[in-house]
Design a protein around this motif. Structure first.
Motif, PDB file in Angstrom:
ATOM      1  N   GLU A 281       0.934  -1.214   0.017  1.00  0.00           N
ATOM      2  CA  GLU A 281      -0.038   0.053   0.040  1.00  0.00           C
ATOM      3  C   GLU A 281       0.893   1.261   0.137  1.00  0.00           C
ATOM      4  O   GLU A 281       0.580   2.267  -0.920  1.00  0.00           O
ATOM      5  CB  GLU A 281      -0.869  -0.090   1.144  1.00  0.00           C
ATOM      6  CG  GLU A 281      -1.644   1.197   1.428  1.00  0.00           C
ATOM      7  CD  GLU A 281      -2.534   1.610   0.400  1.00  0.00           C
ATOM      8  OE1 GLU A 281      -2.737   2.762  -0.027  1.00  0.00           O
ATOM      9  OE2 GLU A 281      -3.027   0.841  -0.460  1.00  0.00           O
ATOM     10  N   LEU A 282       1.793   1.446   0.944  1.00  0.00           N
ATOM     11  CA  LEU A 282       2.786   2.428   0.936  1.00  0.00           C
ATOM     12  C   LEU A 282       3.774   2.739  -0.286  1.00  0.00           C
ATOM     13  O   LEU A 282       3.760   3.950  -0.940  1.00  0.00           O
ATOM     14  CB  LEU A 282       3.776   2.293   2.094  1.00  0.00           C
ATOM     15  CG  LEU A 282       3.046   2.537   3.437  1.00  0.00           C
ATOM     16  CD1 LEU A 282       4.072   2.321   4.738  1.00  0.00           C
ATOM     17  CD2 LEU A 282       2.386   3.834   3.571  1.00  0.00           C
ATOM     18  N   ILE A 283       4.027   1.436  -0.882  1.00  0.00           N
ATOM     19  CA  ILE A 283       4.584   1.692  -2.266  1.00  0.00           C
ATOM     20  C   ILE A 283       3.749   2.451  -3.236  1.00  0.00           C
ATOM     21  O   ILE A 283       4.026   3.067  -4.016  1.00  0.00           O
ATOM     22  CB  ILE A 283       5.284   0.267  -2.900  1.00  0.00           C
ATOM     23  CG1 ILE A 283       6.351   0.073  -2.030  1.00  0.00           C
ATOM     24  CG2 ILE A 283       5.486   0.224  -4.117  1.00  0.00           C
ATOM     25  CD1 ILE A 283       6.815  -1.386  -2.071  1.00  0.00           C
ATOM     26  N   ARG A 284       2.445   1.933  -3.486  1.00  0.00           N
ATOM     27  CA  ARG A 284       1.521   2.328  -4.341  1.00  0.00           C
ATOM     28  C   ARG A 284       1.070   3.947  -3.981  1.00  0.00           C
ATOM     29  O   ARG A 284       1.057   4.616  -5.044  1.00  0.00           O
ATOM     30  CB  ARG A 284       0.146   1.500  -4.236  1.00  0.00           C
ATOM     31  CG  ARG A 284      -0.860   2.106  -5.267  1.00  0.00           C
ATOM     32  CD  ARG A 284      -2.325   1.383  -4.818  1.00  0.00           C
ATOM     33  NE  ARG A 284      -2.822   2.127  -3.554  1.00  0.00           N
ATOM     34  CZ  ARG A 284      -3.251   3.365  -3.719  1.00  0.00           C
ATOM     35  NH1 ARG A 284      -3.541   3.960  -4.674  1.00  0.00           N
ATOM     36  NH2 ARG A 284      -3.829   3.690  -2.555  1.00  0.00           N
ATOM     37  N   GLU A 285       1.090   4.402  -2.721  1.00  0.00           N
ATOM     38  CA  GLU A 285       0.981   5.630  -2.362  1.00  0.00           C
ATOM     39  C   GLU A 285       2.097   6.687  -2.932  1.00  0.00           C
ATOM     40  O   GLU A 285       1.982   7.478  -3.285  1.00  0.00           O
ATOM     41  CB  GLU A 285       0.619   5.649  -1.061  1.00  0.00           C
ATOM     42  CG  GLU A 285      -0.659   5.413  -0.708  1.00  0.00           C
ATOM     43  CD  GLU A 285      -1.144   5.544   1.156  1.00  0.00           C
ATOM     44  OE1 GLU A 285      -0.441   6.287   1.738  1.00  0.00           O
ATOM     45  OE2 GLU A 285      -2.174   4.748   1.334  1.00  0.00           O
TER      46      GLU A 285
ATOM     47  N   GLY B  52      -8.041   9.398  -0.104  1.00  0.00           N
ATOM     48  CA  GLY B  52      -8.025   8.106  -0.576  1.00  0.00           C
ATOM     49  C   GLY B  52      -7.085   7.382   0.109  1.00  0.00           C
ATOM     50  O   GLY B  52      -7.447   6.132   0.617  1.00  0.00           O
ATOM     51  N   HIS B  53      -5.949   8.058   0.234  1.00  0.00           N
ATOM     52  CA  HIS B  53      -4.903   7.253   1.203  1.00  0.00           C
ATOM     53  C   HIS B  53      -5.388   6.840   2.452  1.00  0.00           C
ATOM     54  O   HIS B  53      -5.148   5.904   2.956  1.00  0.00           O
ATOM     55  CB  HIS B  53      -3.622   8.303   1.258  1.00  0.00           C
ATOM     56  CG  HIS B  53      -2.805   8.159  -0.292  1.00  0.00           C
ATOM     57  ND1 HIS B  53      -1.720   9.079  -0.457  1.00  0.00           N
ATOM     58  CD2 HIS B  53      -2.936   7.650  -1.385  1.00  0.00           C
ATOM     59  CE1 HIS B  53      -1.123   8.967  -1.710  1.00  0.00           C
ATOM     60  NE2 HIS B  53      -2.320   8.114  -2.277  1.00  0.00           N
ATOM     61  N   ILE B  54      -6.071   8.135   3.158  1.00  0.00           N
ATOM     62  CA  ILE B  54      -6.425   7.592   4.363  1.00  0.00           C
ATOM     63  C   ILE B  54      -7.529   6.659   4.510  1.00  0.00           C
ATOM     64  O   ILE B  54      -7.360   5.606   5.188  1.00  0.00           O
ATOM     65  CB  ILE B  54      -7.258   9.200   4.946  1.00  0.00           C
ATOM     66  CG1 ILE B  54      -6.144  10.062   5.185  1.00  0.00           C
ATOM     67  CG2 ILE B  54      -8.011   8.770   6.216  1.00  0.00           C
ATOM     68  CD1 ILE B  54      -6.491  11.342   5.381  1.00  0.00           C
TER      69      ILE B  54
END
Length: 142
Positions: free
Chosen positions: A37-41, A133-135
């Motif tokens: 998820e963090l890599i996507r963000e 969206g990240h949240i």
């Protein structure tokens, strides 16, 4: 600098701060789903930063990076906040807080720069939607 340029500069620094913060925290993440998820963000922030830089260049300005003081403050904050707790829940909490701060900062900047052109305001609103969206995506790790 006019309102559009100042707003674009804030947008650019916000995207850069998001990218840098994720870079600082990624090596502390052991959960594969959170790391994904963090890599996507991070990729989203990086692409957004490029978009903001292009818009700044179109306004005949040069993108200015995040200040060294802000970088150092982010580094110290992440180091201290993950010293004792590197759990996915805690990291998600930190990232949600960071996104929240970004949303607040960009919203204040839009309100402050009332004469910014539509392109700059639309880009700011797009950044806010991205951070929201990240949240939402990070909530599953709480």
């Amino acid at each position: 600098m006019n309102d559009s340029n100042e707003l674009l500069a804030e947008i650019y620094r916000g995207a850069e701060m998001g990218t840098q913060s994720i870079d600082l925290i990624l090596n502390k993440v052991s959960d594969p789903q959170m790391k994904k998820e963090l890599i996507r963000e991070r990729k989203a922030y990086e692409a957004f930063g490029e978009k903001a830089a292009d818009e700044i260049t179109n306004h005949n300005e040069t993108p200015e990076p995040v200040s060294k003081m802000q970088e150092m403050g982010a580094w110290m904050g992440i180091q201290m906040n993950t010293l004792l707790d590197k759990s996915p829940s805690h990291i998600a909490d930190l990232m949600i807080q960071g996104n929240d701060m970004g949303i607040i900062g960009i919203t204040k900047s839009v309100n402050k720069h009332k004469d910014a052109d539509d392109a700059a305001v639309n880009l700011a609103n797009e950044l806010v939607r991205m951070q929201q969206g990240h949240i939402e995506n990070l909530k599953k790790f709480l």
